[in-house]
Design an enzyme around this catalytic site. Sequence first.
Site, mmCIF file in Angstrom:
data_model
loop_
_atom_site.group_PDB
_atom_site.id
_atom_site.type_symbol
_atom_site.label_atom_id
_atom_site.label_comp_id
_atom_site.label_asym_id
_atom_site.label_seq_id
_atom_site.Cartn_x
_atom_site.Cartn_y
_atom_site.Cartn_z
ATOM 1 C CG HIS A 158 -1.739 -1.137 1.339
ATOM 2 N ND1 HIS A 158 -2.111 -1.906 2.166
ATOM 3 C CD2 HIS A 158 -2.817 -1.455 0.094
ATOM 4 C CE1 HIS A 158 -3.068 -2.689 2.011
ATOM 5 N NE2 HIS A 158 -3.463 -2.658 0.724
ATOM 6 C CE LYS B 258 -2.113 -11.365 -11.538
ATOM 7 N NZ LYS B 258 -1.360 -10.412 -12.677
ATOM 8 C CG ASP C 208 8.789 5.740 -13.049
ATOM 9 O OD1 ASP C 208 8.975 5.397 -11.993
ATOM 10 O OD2 ASP C 208 9.570 6.160 -13.782
#
Length: 476
Positions: free
Chosen positions: A64, A106, A99
């Site tokens: 995250h 997934k 980038d």
Amino acid sequence: MAQHVSFFDQVNRNFERAAALTSHPRGLLDTIKNCNSVYHFTFPLERDNGHVEVIHAWRAEHSHHKLPTKGGIRYSLDVSEDEVMALAALMTYKCAVVDAPFGGAKGGIRIDSNAYNKHELERITRRYTFELVKKNFIGPGIDVPAPDFGTGAREMAWIVDTYTALANDKLEGAACVTGKPIAQGGIRGREEATGRGVAFVTREVCSVEADMTSLGLSKGIRGKRVIVQGLGNVGSYTATFLQEMEATIVGLLEFDGALYDPKGLDAAAIVKQWRDQPRREKSIHKLVLPESVQKLSNAAEGLELECDILIPAALENQITAANAPRIQARIIVEGANGPVTSDASEMLDQRGVLVVPDHYANAGGVLVSYFEWLKNLAHVRFGRMERRFEEQAYQRILNSIGARTGKSFTEDEMKALAHGADEADLVKSGLEDTMGPAYHNLRKIRAEKKVDLRTAAFIEAIDKIAICYQDLGIFP
Ligand code: NAD
């Protein structure tokens, strides 16, 4: 007997090889490496014949450090918690290398998609989406799925339809998933993006004379003998684009066999026939082919046939310590995720084979998914506002050149020279502009650290992700 190493452990082995060459503290490396959250859920499916089955499904969000997280959804009998965590981790590193400003994720459903009819697949996909919404595992700013093995634009359309029916953020709803059909907010060029990216990468690799010389090959993609494994989304477009670039496609491999012709196969024609076969009746042995084409019934043997470049674009764990010594290719470009095990990768490197790693080679898909997500949030097609303006500006320049030189341009020349970029042009340009330079960046790290390309790509990813945590002041 060789010890079984799980897919996630293999990804982490590769991570550790690179981590040892960085100066980041252990706590930071562990923060990057571990999988943040995994959701395993089951739900019942009533089949059209009245039987009830329990379906197992997962979604893993590996990192995250950037939001939303991003990664495909696959339908396969091999889906497991380990597999989704490994693939989610690869997504984290992949997004960092090119980038794309996402964390990695997934998802997967443990089914053989060919064993279900369309209505059953729709019920499974919609229920899967419903469960993700319930647990806050999907959303334009949370987690954005995409197609993967066994899924495509149709499944993404079901997902966006279910999500927008349930969620509160109706205005941004289309950005909850990428790889959608164009009419549902998809972007031109997404379907072919991963294969186009793999083809760009392969061409770029072959353009470096020094590397080609040390591999005993000539410079340039033209005439390079290529074998592609998998005629699905990634493999079919990779083979078609490489053929357009004048590579010689000598082998095409599918689940039930291999096609081989040292003089070259017509990849575009074979792909067309393959796509035209009904989904549940697909077989490489039913294709109508010239007599010169050899057919092998053992698909795995196809990986070992003579070629310059091998592109596994089907599944993970295809080249292992067992078959690596028999691989004849000098270059392997990982179109699939994890097709070469970490042991095999080391063995190939020692033999001087150049392995171009998955989390760079197949990143074209997520890159164009990023463009699709931006398009959905902006609510406007790329090129819509400037294309005509550009065309008129070019026309004025050409007319002025014509007036000054006394030689005016023909209508065809005008059309070609004064073409304003539309969405498809911009997507292709953005893809090429990222994949090419990224390769030279990885080569630089490879030379500086004296490592293989995979390790170089992990170092690049780790360094970029580390900055995000350092900026938070958690680590020095
Ligand atoms: P797909 O379902 O469209 O195609 C996979 C193909 O592989 C199918 O035609 C299938 O029949 C074939 N296949 C299965 N087992 C095989 C075997 N043993 N030998 C040869 N062929 C076999 O899937 P896809 O989207 O093309 O994905 C393929 C790989 O690429 C996966 O590893 C996926 O994670 C990765 N990938 C996909 C994308 C994407 O945009 N779709 C992006 C990045 C990476």
